[in-house]
Structures are given as structure tokens and as C-alpha cells.
Write a protein that holds these residues in place. Structure first.
Motif, PDB file in Angstrom:
ATOM      1  N   VAL A   1       4.760   4.114  16.739  1.00 60.92           N
ATOM      2  CA  VAL A   1       5.698   5.005  16.337  1.00 60.92           C
ATOM      3  C   VAL A   1       5.273   5.842  14.975  1.00 60.92           C
ATOM      4  O   VAL A   1       4.999   6.532  14.679  1.00 60.92           O
ATOM      5  N   LEU A   2       4.964   4.647  13.870  1.00 59.24           N
ATOM      6  CA  LEU A   2       4.547   4.975  12.658  1.00 59.24           C
ATOM      7  C   LEU A   2       3.267   5.804  12.725  1.00 59.24           C
ATOM      8  O   LEU A   2       2.980   6.709  12.018  1.00 59.24           O
ATOM      9  N   TYR A   3       2.249   5.327  13.769  1.00 58.89           N
ATOM     10  CA  TYR A   3       0.952   6.074  13.605  1.00 58.89           C
ATOM     11  C   TYR A   3       1.212   7.639  14.208  1.00 58.89           C
ATOM     12  O   TYR A   3       0.656   8.363  13.905  1.00 58.89           O
TER      13      TYR A   3
ATOM     14  N   GLU B   1       4.020   9.256  13.844  1.00 57.98           N
ATOM     15  CA  GLU B   1       4.609   9.898  12.827  1.00 57.98           C
ATOM     16  C   GLU B   1       3.414  10.631  12.027  1.00 57.98           C
ATOM     17  O   GLU B   1       3.666  11.735  11.562  1.00 57.98           O
ATOM     18  N   PHE B   2       2.635   9.772  11.561  1.00 54.91           N
ATOM     19  CA  PHE B   2       1.416   9.856  10.611  1.00 54.91           C
ATOM     20  C   PHE B   2       0.664  11.093  11.050  1.00 54.91           C
ATOM     21  O   PHE B   2       0.450  12.220  10.297  1.00 54.91           O
ATOM     22  N   LEU B   3       0.184  10.983  12.505  1.00 55.19           N
ATOM     23  CA  LEU B   3      -0.856  11.938  12.942  1.00 55.19           C
ATOM     24  C   LEU B   3       0.089  13.262  12.850  1.00 55.19           C
ATOM     25  O   LEU B   3      -0.493  14.279  12.762  1.00 55.19           O
ATOM     26  N   MET B   4       1.205  13.225  13.276  1.00 56.22           N
ATOM     27  CA  MET B   4       2.158  14.821  13.537  1.00 56.22           C
ATOM     28  C   MET B   4       2.105  15.333  11.970  1.00 56.22           C
ATOM     29  O   MET B   4       1.894  16.502  11.762  1.00 56.22           O
ATOM     30  N   TRP B   5       2.302  14.288  10.990  1.00 55.87           N
ATOM     31  CA  TRP B   5       2.383  14.914   9.460  1.00 55.87           C
ATOM     32  C   TRP B   5       1.073  15.601   9.163  1.00 55.87           C
ATOM     33  O   TRP B   5       0.827  16.487   8.487  1.00 55.87           O
ATOM     34  N   LYS B   6       0.119  14.685   9.566  1.00 54.92           N
ATOM     35  CA  LYS B   6      -1.449  15.185   9.224  1.00 54.92           C
ATOM     36  C   LYS B   6      -1.877  16.333   9.613  1.00 54.92           C
ATOM     37  O   LYS B   6      -2.759  16.997   9.371  1.00 54.92           O
ATOM     38  N   GLU B   7      -1.420  16.770  10.804  1.00 56.27           N
ATOM     39  CA  GLU B   7      -1.513  18.272  11.434  1.00 56.27           C
ATOM     40  C   GLU B   7      -1.430  19.270  10.553  1.00 56.27           C
ATOM     41  O   GLU B   7      -2.031  20.380  10.360  1.00 56.27           O
TER      42      GLU B   7
ATOM     43  N   ARG C   1      10.095  16.569   2.297  1.00 49.73           N
ATOM     44  CA  ARG C   1      10.388  15.291   3.036  1.00 49.73           C
ATOM     45  C   ARG C   1      10.995  15.219   4.539  1.00 49.73           C
ATOM     46  O   ARG C   1      11.397  14.615   4.794  1.00 49.73           O
ATOM     47  N   SER C   2      11.104  16.447   4.984  1.00 45.82           N
ATOM     48  CA  SER C   2      11.644  17.050   6.186  1.00 45.82           C
ATOM     49  C   SER C   2      10.944  16.456   7.411  1.00 45.82           C
ATOM     50  O   SER C   2      11.782  16.130   8.611  1.00 45.82           O
ATOM     51  N   SER C   3       9.674  15.962   7.199  1.00 45.82           N
ATOM     52  CA  SER C   3       8.843  15.629   8.398  1.00 45.82           C
ATOM     53  C   SER C   3       9.383  14.056   8.661  1.00 45.82           C
ATOM     54  O   SER C   3       9.990  13.302   7.694  1.00 45.82           O
ATOM     55  N   ALA C   4       9.221  13.401  10.029  1.00 50.04           N
ATOM     56  CA  ALA C   4       9.618  12.424  10.286  1.00 50.04           C
ATOM     57  C   ALA C   4       8.848  11.207   9.442  1.00 50.04           C
ATOM     58  O   ALA C   4       9.369  10.223   9.021  1.00 50.04           O
TER      59      ALA C   4
ATOM     60  N   ILE D   1       9.465   7.238   4.600  1.00 49.78           N
ATOM     61  CA  ILE D   1       9.007   6.455   3.713  1.00 49.78           C
ATOM     62  C   ILE D   1       9.825   6.572   2.411  1.00 49.78           C
ATOM     63  O   ILE D   1      10.017   5.768   1.656  1.00 49.78           O
ATOM     64  N   TYR D   2      10.562   7.871   2.417  1.00 49.26           N
ATOM     65  CA  TYR D   2      11.651   8.195   1.510  1.00 49.26           C
ATOM     66  C   TYR D   2      12.572   7.112   1.383  1.00 49.26           C
ATOM     67  O   TYR D   2      12.942   6.531   0.486  1.00 49.26           O
ATOM     68  N   ARG D   3      12.980   7.062   2.512  1.00 50.34           N
ATOM     69  CA  ARG D   3      14.304   6.173   2.939  1.00 50.34           C
ATOM     70  C   ARG D   3      14.113   4.652   2.878  1.00 50.34           C
ATOM     71  O   ARG D   3      14.689   3.789   2.277  1.00 50.34           O
ATOM     72  N   GLU D   4      12.740   4.183   3.364  1.00 49.76           N
ATOM     73  CA  GLU D   4      12.476   2.668   3.360  1.00 49.76           C
ATOM     74  C   GLU D   4      11.745   2.213   2.067  1.00 49.76           C
ATOM     75  O   GLU D   4      11.641   1.003   1.871  1.00 49.76           O
ATOM     76  N   ASP D   5      11.105   3.132   1.354  1.00 47.74           N
ATOM     77  CA  ASP D   5      10.071   2.843   0.355  1.00 47.74           C
ATOM     78  C   ASP D   5      10.292   3.410  -0.998  1.00 47.74           C
ATOM     79  O   ASP D   5      10.645   2.775  -2.021  1.00 47.74           O
ATOM     80  N   ILE D   6      10.340   4.594  -0.956  1.00 48.71           N
ATOM     81  CA  ILE D   6      10.296   5.408  -2.331  1.00 48.71           C
ATOM     82  C   ILE D   6      11.532   5.292  -3.009  1.00 48.71           C
ATOM     83  O   ILE D   6      11.862   5.037  -3.872  1.00 48.71           O
TER      84      ILE D   6
END
Length: 265
Positions: free
Chosen positions: A105-107, A109-115, A121-124, A129-134
Motif C-alpha cells: 500500500v505504501l509503495y 502511494e509512493f509510486l503514484m506520487w512519484k509520477e 499534501r493532497s496526495s495519499a 506522512i503528514y498525519r502519521e509522522d510530520i
């Protein structure tokens, strides 16, 4: 007269040789920096770009990292143990090898963002990362100041600098909200604050504890790396980038829990 001329010529030749040596050094540094911009990542960083990783003896002041200005740490080393055990009583434990497995799932989401990499912060990917880390990492007791710090990190306009402990000013009552040399402005706790932050072009400085500094630095490192990706400066495949992002997420979590490194020496 001949002797004087020979002395002057020798001095001139020495100066020319030194100048040529300096030129060679500068050319080498330029070449190294060009290579660095294309290949460095936080997992294998060049310490000149990541001054928070350097030891106190090698770090220079006012190093710039992705827009966040960091300076030489004035914090001390970890306290050593109170007693050294006898050699016969020391048991050497085998070092466990860290393994890892890609979370699908995380991977994804990352691949989709990398495109189409963006800092929105609207991307999954970034929303998680904003919600869980930042968010948790930059959540301090003083919530309003925490929001200002997060905005400055996002805008690439936060400055961290060491405080000369021998030249600390007296903190006036009107400036209590900025903390002081013995009180962290973010946590409100009594701590020896060897660093202070400045938010954008505002005139106020805020004293921060080593733990608060570590938390801010961890988030800055994450933003630095994803900006590298966004600008096309990272020459790694997608999976390598993903694992670097995961490592940086772990650093934010560790810092949030109160763990941080100090300079040795």
C-alpha cells in the motif's frame, strides 16, 4: 642586488605555486559538489550538505541544507556509563541483521506520487506522512508556535543556529514566549538550550532544546529529500527512493519519541 633579486624571484615562485595549489583544490571541490547534487541521498549523505551528521571538530558554521540553515551543534556527548565492566564479564551479543519488506500500500502511494511529485499534501502519499509522522513530530506544547514552525519548514524558510553560551543575553519578561537559554520555547520545559530558530524574515528568535532541535531537523531532512526527487536530482530507482523515504519516516518517529544524537568531542 643579484641576491635580492633571487630572493624576490623565489618568493614570487612560492606564491605562484601556492596559488596554483588553491586553484586545483577549488576545481576539485566544484567537481565533487556537482557529483554530490546528482547522487547524494540522506541514506548515503555527503556530510558537507548534512552538517547535523558531522562531528563538532569537522563541522563548519552556517551550512545550508535544502534551504534550512543549520549550524554547529553546541550540545555535549552522551554521558558515559559509570563503571567499566571487567573484560571477563562482558558478553558479546551477535549483531542482528535488519531485514525489510515492502508494504504494497505504501509503495503504491509512493509510486503514484512519484509520477507527478508535488509538495501538496493532497496526495495519499504525503497526506499519510503528514498525519502519521510530520504532524506528531512537530506537535509541541505550544501549539501556535508549532504551527508556525511547520509552516516555515514547508516554506523552506526556517533557520537553526547555535547560541554562544558565554554571550547569552538576559531574557526580558516581554520575551518569555521566545524561551531562553534554559527554557525551550516549544516544549516549555526547563532545558539547556544551545540552539535557537528563526522563522522566515521575522525578527524573533526562539530558543529550543536538543530534543526539539532533533525533531525539527528530522522533518527538514524529509522535506529536503522529497524536494530532491521533485527537482529530478535523485539518480536512484523507485524502490531505492521508497526505502530512503521510509528511513526518513523512521527518523521522525524516533525523534518524536525523544531519542536524538549529540556531537562527540
Amino acid at each position: 642586488m643579484v641576491r635580492e633579486a633571487n630572493v624576490k624571484r623565489a618568493a614570487a615562485e612560492k606564491q605562484l605555486k601556492e596559488a596554483q595549489g588553491k586553484i586545483d583544490v577549488l576545481q576539485a571541490e566544484v567537481t565533487a559538489l556537482k557529483t554530490l547534487v546528482l547522487t547524494s541521498t540522506p541514506s548515503s549523505p555527503n556530510r558537507q550538505l548534512h552538517p547535523q551528521l558531522q562531528s563538532a571538530g569537522t563541522r563548519g558554521a552556517h551550512k545550508h541544507v535544502g534551504g534550512h540553515i543549520r549550524n554547529k551543534s553546541a550540545s555535549g556527548p552522551f554521558p558515559s556509563s559509570l563503571g567499566k565492566p571487567e573484560p571477563s564479564s562482558v558478553s558479546i551479543q551477535p549483531v542482528a541483521k535488519e531485514d525489510r519488506e515492502v508494504d504494497s500500500v505504501l509503495y503504491a502511494e509512493f509510486l503514484m506520487w512519484k509520477e507527478n511529485p508535488s509538495l501538496e499534501r493532497s496526495s495519499a502519499f504525503l497526506s499519510r506522512i503528514y498525519r502519521e509522522d510530520i504532524g506528531p513530530c512537530l506537535s509541541f506544547t505550544r501549539s501556535e508556535l508549532s504551527q508556525l514552525v511547520q509552516s516555515a519548514v514547508e516554506n523552506n524558510s526556517l533557520t537553526i543556529e547555535p547560541v554562544a553560551m558565554s554571550a547569552l543575553p538576559m531574557v526580558k519578561a516581554s520575551a518569555v514566549e521566545c524561551g531562553g537559554p534554559k527554557k525551550c520555547a516549544l516544549s516549555g520545559m526547563s532545558r539547556l538550550c544551545r540552539h535557537r530558530i528563526k522563522l522566515g524574515d521575522k525578527g524573533s528568535y526562539y530558543y529550543i532544546s536538543p530534543s526539539s532541535r532533533a525533531r525539527i531537523t528530522a522533518v527538514c531532512n524529509f522535506f529536503t529529500y522529497i524536494r530532491y526527487i521533485q527537482q529530478g536530482l535523485v539518480r536512484h530507482d523507485a524502490e531505492q527512493m521508497f526505502w530512503e523515504v521510509m528511513r526518513l519516516r523512521r527518523e521522525m518517529t524516533v525523534a518524536k519519541l525523544g531519542f536524538y544524537l549529540t556531537d562527540q568531542g
